[in-house]
Design an enzyme around this catalytic site. Sequence first.
Site, short mmCIF file in Angstrom:
data_model
loop_
_atom_site.label_atom_id
_atom_site.label_comp_id
_atom_site.label_asym_id
_atom_site.label_seq_id
_atom_site.Cartn_x
_atom_site.Cartn_y
_atom_site.Cartn_z
N GLU A 124 0.84 -1.26 0.04
CA GLU A 124 -0.10 0.00 -0.09
C GLU A 124 0.74 1.35 -0.13
O GLU A 124 0.68 2.17 0.72
CB GLU A 124 -0.87 -0.15 1.17
N GLU A 231 -6.26 -10.91 -1.11
CA GLU A 231 -7.14 -10.48 -0.06
C GLU A 231 -8.53 -10.48 -0.24
O GLU A 231 -9.23 -9.43 0.17
CB GLU A 231 -6.67 -9.12 0.71
#
Length: 320
Positions: A124, A231
């Site tokens: 991220e 995810e």
Amino acid sequence: MTLKEKYKDYFRVGAEVNLHTINTHKELIIKHFDSITCENETKFESLCPLPDKDTFESADAIATFAKENGILLRGHTFVWHNQTPEWVFKDADKELLLSRMKNHIQKVGKHYQDSMYCWDVVNEAIEDKTDLVLRDSQWRRIIGDDFMEYAFRYAKETLPNTPLYYNDYNEMNPVKREKIYSIVKQMKENGVPVDGIGMQCHINIYEPGVDELKAAIERYASLGVRLQFTEMDVSMFRFEDHTVLNAPSKELIQLQAKKYKEYFKVFREYHDVIDCVTLWGVADDATWLSNFPVRNRKNWPLLFDDNHEEKEAFYAIMDF
Ligand code: HAH
């Protein structure tokens, strides 16, 4: 039929687990999945909460569970702006932070070199709220815009045979997609050892559509990297919708099954570039989405329900 059998000719099927769910959800994990990812146990703050204190016990227990059951383990994650203890950045200039980064990657990488089959080296790092390309994290502020390059190089030195991933969310959003694409492209051009892109795939029953999914897969794959969906979950709510429900309606359950099916159909079409599809959890009784983005708001994003029974979404991805 199990998930991993159904998809064995296409890609691995994974699940996020934690120290608790390897007991409470043991049967489902062993039966259906051939890859697992630790929810928190392999994050910086879990492994090295203090400069002179390593707490590897929980992650070790999950690594042992994986080995005993013939399941592979993903590494998640070395460098992230979240769940990294404050000591890492304290009083650090560029040189000191790089040495802490290197030390962490070497120590953890070596400890788990026979347990982890791939690593999310950076998680991220790309901004998605403003026009900035890189998130304004302490890693970037102290080291500079090339902090990821160091992380991947350190990881490759330590783990020459382990596929190394850049992992991010909102990865199908066209604006963010192009940022991720350009950063990874630049790293590849600079000879930085990025082997893959992890697409988190936190979606909801309404969006994104499969056109955006396909566009993202094609764009990232054009860089010559491997892909994993790392995810995946399918929320019953749009991100900004804070409605609370006691139970999902029949309609929501069906929309979710349809979404899972559409996505798995596309995953299969592109299986030559996809190595694994991981669900972020096992069953609806244990999901981060029952606390995010709304605290204590129940959600039902996975393939198995609160009682660990197969849901419509499960049947939808098993029957074609
Ligand atoms: C992920 N962030 C992280 O990679 C994972 O480590 C954590 O346990 C849960 C989710 C996702 C995320 C998001 O989708 C939106 C905003 C912030 C973070």
